[in-house]
Design a protein around this motif. Structure first.
Motif, PDB file in Angstrom:
ATOM      1  N   CYS A  48     -18.641 -63.126  17.030  1.00 32.10           N
ATOM      2  CA  CYS A  48     -18.705 -61.659  16.959  1.00 32.10           C
ATOM      3  C   CYS A  48     -18.018 -61.062  18.173  1.00 32.10           C
ATOM      4  O   CYS A  48     -18.096 -61.609  19.262  1.00 32.10           O
ATOM      5  CB  CYS A  48     -20.159 -61.189  16.918  1.00 32.10           C
ATOM      6  SG  CYS A  48     -21.002 -61.621  15.393  1.00 32.10           S
ATOM      7  N   ILE A  49     -17.359 -59.934  17.958  1.00 28.32           N
ATOM      8  CA  ILE A  49     -16.665 -59.280  19.067  1.00 28.32           C
ATOM      9  C   ILE A  49     -17.226 -57.888  19.289  1.00 28.32           C
ATOM     10  O   ILE A  49     -17.971 -57.365  18.470  1.00 28.32           O
ATOM     11  CB  ILE A  49     -15.145 -59.177  18.806  1.00 28.32           C
ATOM     12  CG1 ILE A  49     -14.866 -58.302  17.568  1.00 28.32           C
ATOM     13  CG2 ILE A  49     -14.522 -60.551  18.656  1.00 28.32           C
ATOM     14  CD1 ILE A  49     -13.408 -57.875  17.444  1.00 28.32           C
ATOM     15  N   VAL A  50     -16.863 -57.323  20.445  1.00 30.32           N
ATOM     16  CA  VAL A  50     -17.210 -55.940  20.747  1.00 30.32           C
ATOM     17  C   VAL A  50     -15.938 -55.106  20.644  1.00 30.32           C
ATOM     18  O   VAL A  50     -14.919 -55.464  21.240  1.00 30.32           O
ATOM     19  CB  VAL A  50     -17.793 -55.815  22.170  1.00 30.32           C
ATOM     20  CG1 VAL A  50     -18.009 -54.357  22.537  1.00 30.32           C
ATOM     21  CG2 VAL A  50     -19.082 -56.615  22.290  1.00 30.32           C
ATOM     22  N   PHE A  51     -15.987 -54.038  19.865  1.00 24.66           N
ATOM     23  CA  PHE A  51     -14.872 -53.101  19.808  1.00 24.66           C
ATOM     24  C   PHE A  51     -15.081 -52.079  20.925  1.00 24.66           C
ATOM     25  O   PHE A  51     -16.015 -51.286  20.874  1.00 24.66           O
ATOM     26  CB  PHE A  51     -14.844 -52.359  18.464  1.00 24.66           C
ATOM     27  CG  PHE A  51     -14.512 -53.242  17.297  1.00 24.66           C
ATOM     28  CD1 PHE A  51     -15.466 -54.069  16.741  1.00 24.66           C
ATOM     29  CD2 PHE A  51     -13.237 -53.230  16.744  1.00 24.66           C
ATOM     30  CE1 PHE A  51     -15.166 -54.892  15.659  1.00 24.66           C
ATOM     31  CE2 PHE A  51     -12.926 -54.050  15.664  1.00 24.66           C
ATOM     32  CZ  PHE A  51     -13.886 -54.876  15.124  1.00 24.66           C
ATOM     33  N   ARG A  52     -14.229 -52.104  21.941  1.00 23.24           N
ATOM     34  CA  ARG A  52     -14.355 -51.158  23.045  1.00 23.24           C
ATOM     35  C   ARG A  52     -13.745 -49.815  22.630  1.00 23.24           C
ATOM     36  O   ARG A  52     -12.990 -49.738  21.659  1.00 23.24           O
ATOM     37  CB  ARG A  52     -13.667 -51.719  24.290  1.00 23.24           C
ATOM     38  CG  ARG A  52     -14.305 -53.054  24.718  1.00 23.24           C
ATOM     39  CD  ARG A  52     -13.778 -53.520  26.047  1.00 23.24           C
ATOM     40  NE  ARG A  52     -14.278 -52.658  27.125  1.00 23.24           N
ATOM     41  CZ  ARG A  52     -14.063 -52.888  28.416  1.00 23.24           C
ATOM     42  NH1 ARG A  52     -13.349 -53.932  28.789  1.00 23.24           N
ATOM     43  NH2 ARG A  52     -14.543 -52.070  29.329  1.00 23.24           N
ATOM     44  N   PRO A  53     -14.063 -48.749  23.361  1.00 22.75           N
ATOM     45  CA  PRO A  53     -13.607 -47.421  22.913  1.00 22.75           C
ATOM     46  C   PRO A  53     -12.111 -47.308  22.612  1.00 22.75           C
ATOM     47  O   PRO A  53     -11.740 -46.706  21.605  1.00 22.75           O
ATOM     48  CB  PRO A  53     -14.034 -46.514  24.077  1.00 22.75           C
ATOM     49  CG  PRO A  53     -15.300 -47.158  24.576  1.00 22.75           C
ATOM     50  CD  PRO A  53     -15.033 -48.650  24.471  1.00 22.75           C
ATOM     51  N   ASP A  54     -11.245 -47.915  23.441  1.00 19.80           N
ATOM     52  CA  ASP A  54      -9.806 -47.779  23.157  1.00 19.80           C
ATOM     53  C   ASP A  54      -9.398 -48.507  21.885  1.00 19.80           C
ATOM     54  O   ASP A  54      -8.446 -48.106  21.210  1.00 19.80           O
ATOM     55  CB  ASP A  54      -8.970 -48.279  24.346  1.00 19.80           C
ATOM     56  CG  ASP A  54      -8.885 -47.223  25.451  1.00 19.80           C
ATOM     57  OD1 ASP A  54      -9.193 -46.046  25.165  1.00 19.80           O
ATOM     58  OD2 ASP A  54      -8.525 -47.571  26.584  1.00 19.80           O
ATOM     59  N   PHE A  87     -11.674 -49.106  19.323  1.00 19.29           N
ATOM     60  CA  PHE A  87     -12.361 -48.463  18.208  1.00 19.29           C
ATOM     61  C   PHE A  87     -11.694 -47.141  17.823  1.00 19.29           C
ATOM     62  O   PHE A  87     -11.695 -46.755  16.651  1.00 19.29           O
ATOM     63  CB  PHE A  87     -13.845 -48.232  18.549  1.00 19.29           C
ATOM     64  CG  PHE A  87     -14.683 -48.007  17.330  1.00 19.29           C
ATOM     65  CD1 PHE A  87     -15.011 -49.070  16.487  1.00 19.29           C
ATOM     66  CD2 PHE A  87     -15.135 -46.735  16.982  1.00 19.29           C
ATOM     67  CE1 PHE A  87     -15.765 -48.863  15.338  1.00 19.29           C
ATOM     68  CE2 PHE A  87     -15.886 -46.529  15.838  1.00 19.29           C
ATOM     69  CZ  PHE A  87     -16.202 -47.598  15.015  1.00 19.29           C
ATOM     70  N   GLU A 141     -18.267 -61.298  12.213  1.00 22.69           N
ATOM     71  CA  GLU A 141     -18.542 -59.956  11.708  1.00 22.69           C
ATOM     72  C   GLU A 141     -17.277 -59.138  11.818  1.00 22.69           C
ATOM     73  O   GLU A 141     -16.581 -59.212  12.824  1.00 22.69           O
ATOM     74  CB  GLU A 141     -19.639 -59.270  12.537  1.00 22.69           C
ATOM     75  CG  GLU A 141     -19.998 -57.892  11.989  1.00 22.69           C
ATOM     76  CD  GLU A 141     -20.867 -57.052  12.931  1.00 22.69           C
ATOM     77  OE1 GLU A 141     -20.935 -57.371  14.128  1.00 22.69           O
ATOM     78  OE2 GLU A 141     -21.471 -56.074  12.466  1.00 22.69           O
ATOM     79  N   ASP A 195     -13.671 -57.061  23.346  1.00 23.05           N
ATOM     80  CA  ASP A 195     -14.173 -58.059  24.283  1.00 23.05           C
ATOM     81  C   ASP A 195     -14.932 -59.117  23.493  1.00 23.05           C
ATOM     82  O   ASP A 195     -15.379 -58.866  22.370  1.00 23.05           O
ATOM     83  CB  ASP A 195     -15.106 -57.396  25.308  1.00 23.05           C
ATOM     84  CG  ASP A 195     -15.112 -58.138  26.645  1.00 23.05           C
ATOM     85  OD1 ASP A 195     -14.689 -59.311  26.683  1.00 23.05           O
ATOM     86  OD2 ASP A 195     -15.542 -57.532  27.642  1.00 23.05           O
ATOM     87  N   TYR A 196     -15.049 -60.286  24.091  1.00 21.57           N
ATOM     88  CA  TYR A 196     -15.895 -61.312  23.487  1.00 21.57           C
ATOM     89  C   TYR A 196     -17.349 -60.879  23.625  1.00 21.57           C
ATOM     90  O   TYR A 196     -17.696 -60.146  24.533  1.00 21.57           O
ATOM     91  CB  TYR A 196     -15.662 -62.662  24.172  1.00 21.57           C
ATOM     92  CG  TYR A 196     -14.248 -63.160  24.002  1.00 21.57           C
ATOM     93  CD1 TYR A 196     -13.824 -63.657  22.774  1.00 21.57           C
ATOM     94  CD2 TYR A 196     -13.333 -63.098  25.042  1.00 21.57           C
ATOM     95  CE1 TYR A 196     -12.523 -64.101  22.594  1.00 21.57           C
ATOM     96  CE2 TYR A 196     -12.020 -63.539  24.871  1.00 21.57           C
ATOM     97  CZ  TYR A 196     -11.631 -64.039  23.652  1.00 21.57           C
ATOM     98  OH  TYR A 196     -10.337 -64.463  23.475  1.00 21.57           O
ATOM     99  N   SER A 197     -18.187 -61.365  22.725  1.00 20.32           N
ATOM    100  CA  SER A 197     -19.605 -61.021  22.801  1.00 20.32           C
ATOM    101  C   SER A 197     -20.408 -62.297  23.006  1.00 20.32           C
ATOM    102  O   SER A 197     -19.880 -63.398  22.829  1.00 20.32           O
ATOM    103  CB  SER A 197     -20.060 -60.321  21.525  1.00 20.32           C
ATOM    104  OG  SER A 197     -20.525 -61.268  20.582  1.00 20.32           O
ATOM    105  N   PRO A 198     -21.682 -62.150  23.350  1.00 18.87           N
ATOM    106  CA  PRO A 198     -22.502 -63.356  23.539  1.00 18.87           C
ATOM    107  C   PRO A 198     -22.864 -64.020  22.209  1.00 18.87           C
ATOM    108  O   PRO A 198     -23.473 -65.077  22.211  1.00 18.87           O
ATOM    109  CB  PRO A 198     -23.754 -62.815  24.238  1.00 18.87           C
ATOM    110  CG  PRO A 198     -23.813 -61.377  23.866  1.00 18.87           C
ATOM    111  CD  PRO A 198     -22.397 -60.929  23.707  1.00 18.87           C
ATOM    112  N   VAL A 199     -22.510 -63.401  21.080  1.00 20.34           N
ATOM    113  CA  VAL A 199     -22.824 -63.988  19.778  1.00 20.34           C
ATOM    114  C   VAL A 199     -21.569 -64.658  19.240  1.00 20.34           C
ATOM    115  O   VAL A 199     -20.529 -64.008  19.081  1.00 20.34           O
ATOM    116  CB  VAL A 199     -23.310 -62.906  18.789  1.00 20.34           C
ATOM    117  CG1 VAL A 199     -23.660 -63.542  17.457  1.00 20.34           C
ATOM    118  CG2 VAL A 199     -24.496 -62.153  19.372  1.00 20.34           C
TER     119      VAL A 199
END
Lengths: 487, 487
Positions: free
Chosen positions: A39-45, A47, A158, A32-36
């Protein structure tokens, strides 16, 4: 999971490759996109894919003799400046910490974009004698490179990666190590990720800042663009000189060691999507899939429900006992067809359908994700379902590589004139690999890049002995090189 | 390895605990100081311990239903300010990135000291309905807290940890999750790290900034000081309110979820050293030892060399086949006695000595690291050496916990007067746990801290039903609490 949005179709790959890619990433809940910014968020599926490939690659790296360590995330700004090419390559894209604990720092710290400098500072303290060599460490960590145009997994401010750093007593040994790791990466990408690889060395223009030679594993994505999937660098004595690493060799001389570094990153998640995905969504190689097989129970009449679920649960338990990562989709209120689409979109390699008639005949329908429609379906006895699933998963793993290799071969063209090269690279999308004779001069490389947007991706290690003529200048060329538009 | 410095003895533990600790860390090559203030380097022998414990804890965490994910290392400065207690707790110790890509940032970014804020920002986008709950994610990552007085593993500016973050539909379920993770940590510390645990809740003064309740696993180190080994927080709805996380519950009401967070860090490496180490150096529980058994071949006459090495290599191969992490010390030019000291210092749980007479009698000497001298030695037949080693390693694992528990029990005193408490806590070193009746009021806690330097480490979960009187003020006290001087 049964949200309305899941029923929306993803953008077809053929229509809009970038839109298709983003749809998969978001809808399959990989990231998902992140507020930074950047930078992204790696979601459980997502990761979980990284974990599977990290664990396997970690085993392979350790087998070569390297051991894991961990070095600080911060690097004194002055360290970056010690190697001239290195600072030139990385200084423009670093994040700088100027304050800590409420105070301005005396010397700003940079967030590591790569760790050659700080690791070699430590190597200088650990290496004294030839008996301390070879020194081979690897680190799994986050790194930061300030990127303005980001793309999930492929280019983010990142990202996660592993970086190996080794020091050797001789040039020869370090060169061998560089190629050993190149081969580890190539083999890993093909066997485990089912991604076909063109391996070779980089042109001088494309080298890692500070390296004497950079080797690369490249692949071709579904849109005909190349993606660099990993690199292995022969650093010569550049960093050893910059950080004053010296050891007493067997002849009692103080000399610099010879070094390598090598890495792959979370960009490989993008490679998996863009190599294997299709219009239905993601297709995951079984080796990296956190769910390798999903069982979908089917019934219309309430009477059938119990018998079907009982058989489905027995199948689940048999699969799990055989170490197959399986799940049973017991959701109610959504149709089997909805479930099929959902799991296809999420890339699960094998779907197992069990309905009342299957239970009666003691069978199940096995639907392969790698072969669409009826051709990918077969029947398996419920009794021997685990063995059947295991061999299908092994076939799927192999077949995904074969399919991808066929696509890469079909998109690689031996081109013998500059006009043909231009033609191949015209248009908005990729153009595949152009396999050309190139004289090796920077002028010709620059001309190609500026006029066709294709860059030199790799100069393959195994060259035919037949010399030719550079497609740009017509001068003698002893080597062929792969050019492509790249991510 | 055979450097002169290895022959130097380490500082005896009884003489200077802090000096002893640093000697072990550096001489056993677990870690090193780095050129960045407060940051350390985890060397391969230290990082291997972290990898072993991380992999085991990761399995246990996943069993509870949490899945791994990864969130950005940077957090917008404004996020930290959204929860009043949280910002108060962390703002003074953050590292701040002010520049990226050569430009000053519009909003400074902080390097995560913990990830509640950014994770809850994402939770707000993922949680809409009760069907999205529970949401349970865990993250293994680096975090940064600017520390001025640092100590390797125990207090460093950058450290590695896991942080779990969960959201639940009901208060009750979140409270249960908090205690589930506390028990996962307690069990893991005792079974895997052989560290005896006192588990309980923290006093209000010692709570995590932003938590409604903090639970802790505490242990007592070899010098009688307590070390917090892990914490599990019940966050109530504090972060859900601050980040506007809401979901439609089963009654169609929009409500805030209830949350938890929990973590352990590389501080556990310090706990292992300070719980088990002795004057000879490190003692590693077999579960975390990267070398569980070392074989030392012994010969004086060149004639014996071949037979001894042959037997030693056969033993090594037998141990490896039985999945024992073993190595054979074939170094020449150093004495067997030197090797004994070296491996003892490095904490290897089991040493196997094979000399010419052993070969002749088909036996080997097994020397346990957990029991010094002759009492820890036994003979094993070379033929059955793997089975023998396996059962010895299991015994050592258990015995290290028993020894540590005996030390903790001997250092825990039920104290019923303030004078006795003062006496127990007098002196430079630790004073063990004081198990006291405490009324629960902050004034009494502050008085104890200011006058004895002991703080409330844990209020045990299981309390006797007998009430007593606060050792400080004499008022009625319904609970006993463990106070100690702490790291």
């Amino acid at each position: 999971m049964a949200d309305k949005q899941d029923e929306k179709k993803i953008t077809p790959r053929s229509e809009d490759f970038a839109g298709w890619y983003n749809d998969i990433v978001l809808r399959a809940e990989l990231a998902d996109y992140s507020p930074v910014r950047g930078c992204i968020v790696f979601r459980p599926d997502g990761f979980a894919i990284w974990e599977a490939l990290r664990d396997e690659l970690d085993r392979r790296i350790k087998k070569t003799g390297a051991r894991n360590a961990y070095f600080p995330v911060f690097i004194p700004q002055s360290f970056l400046k010690k190697e001239a090419q290195h600072v030139e390559g990385f200084a423009p894209e670093v994040a700088v910490v100027t304050h800590g604990g409420g105070k301005e720092l005396e010397e700003p710290l940079i967030v590591r974009p790569t760790s050659e400098t700080i690791i070699n500072h430590m190597f200088a303290q650990w290496i004294h004698s030839h008996r301390d060599l070879p020194l081979m460490v690897n680190q799994w960590c986050n790194v930061v490179r300030w990127e303005m145009r980001t793309r999930i997994f492929l280019r983010t401010a990142e990202f996660l990666w592993q970086e190996g750093h080794t020091a050797h007593a001789t040039r020869d040994e370090a060169e061998r190590e560089t190629l050993t790791m190149l081969e580890v990466y190539r083999n890993f990408a093909e066997e485990f990720l089912a991604i076909p690889i063109a391996a070779g060395r980089k042109s001088a223009a494309e080298r890692f800042p500070g390296a004497e030679e950079t080797y690369t594993i490249e692949s071709l994505m579904g849109d005909g663009r190349a993606l660099q999937c990993g690199t292995s660098h022969f650093l010569g004595q550049n960093f050893a000189r910059a950080f004053e690493i010296r050891f007493l060799d067997e002849n009692n001389q103080m000399v610099h060691p010879w070094q390598t570094s090598w890495g792959v990153s979370t960009r490989l998640l993008g490679a998996i999507i863009m190599t294997h995905g299709d219009d239905q969504g993601l297709r995951l190689p079984p080796a990296v899939a956190s769910t390798q097989a999903v069982i979908v129970p089917i019934w219309r009449k309430a009477d059938d429900r119990d018998a079907v679920l009982k058989a489905a649960r027995a199948a689940l338990s048999a699969l799990e006992k055989a170490d197959i990562r399986a799940r049973l989709d017991e959701r109610e209120g959504v149709t089997p067809g909805f479930k099929y689409n959902d799991w296809e979109m999420r890339g699960v390699p094998l779907r197992i359908e069990i309905g009342p008639r299957d239970v009666a005949s003691g069978e199940a329908v096995m639907a392969r994700r790698d072969i669409a429609g009826a051709a990918g379906k077969s029947k398996a006895s419920l009794e021997g379902i685990a063995g059947h699933a295991k061999s299908l998963l092994a076939e799927i793993q192999k077949n995904l590589l074969l399919q991808a290799r066929a696509a890469m071969t079909a998109n690689t063209h031996q081109v013998d004139s500059y006009a043909r090269l231009q033609e191949q690279m015209s248009g908005e999308g990729g153009g595949g690999f152009a396999d050309i004779y190139w004289c090796g001069r920077a002028e010709c490389e620059t001309k190609i890049r500026e006029e066709t947007r294709a860059t030199c991706r790799a100069i393959p290690l195994n060259q035919s002995l037949v010399a030719g003529k550079c497609v740009v200048c017509g001068e003698p060329a002893s080597e062929r090189a792969l050019f492509a538009k790249a991510y």
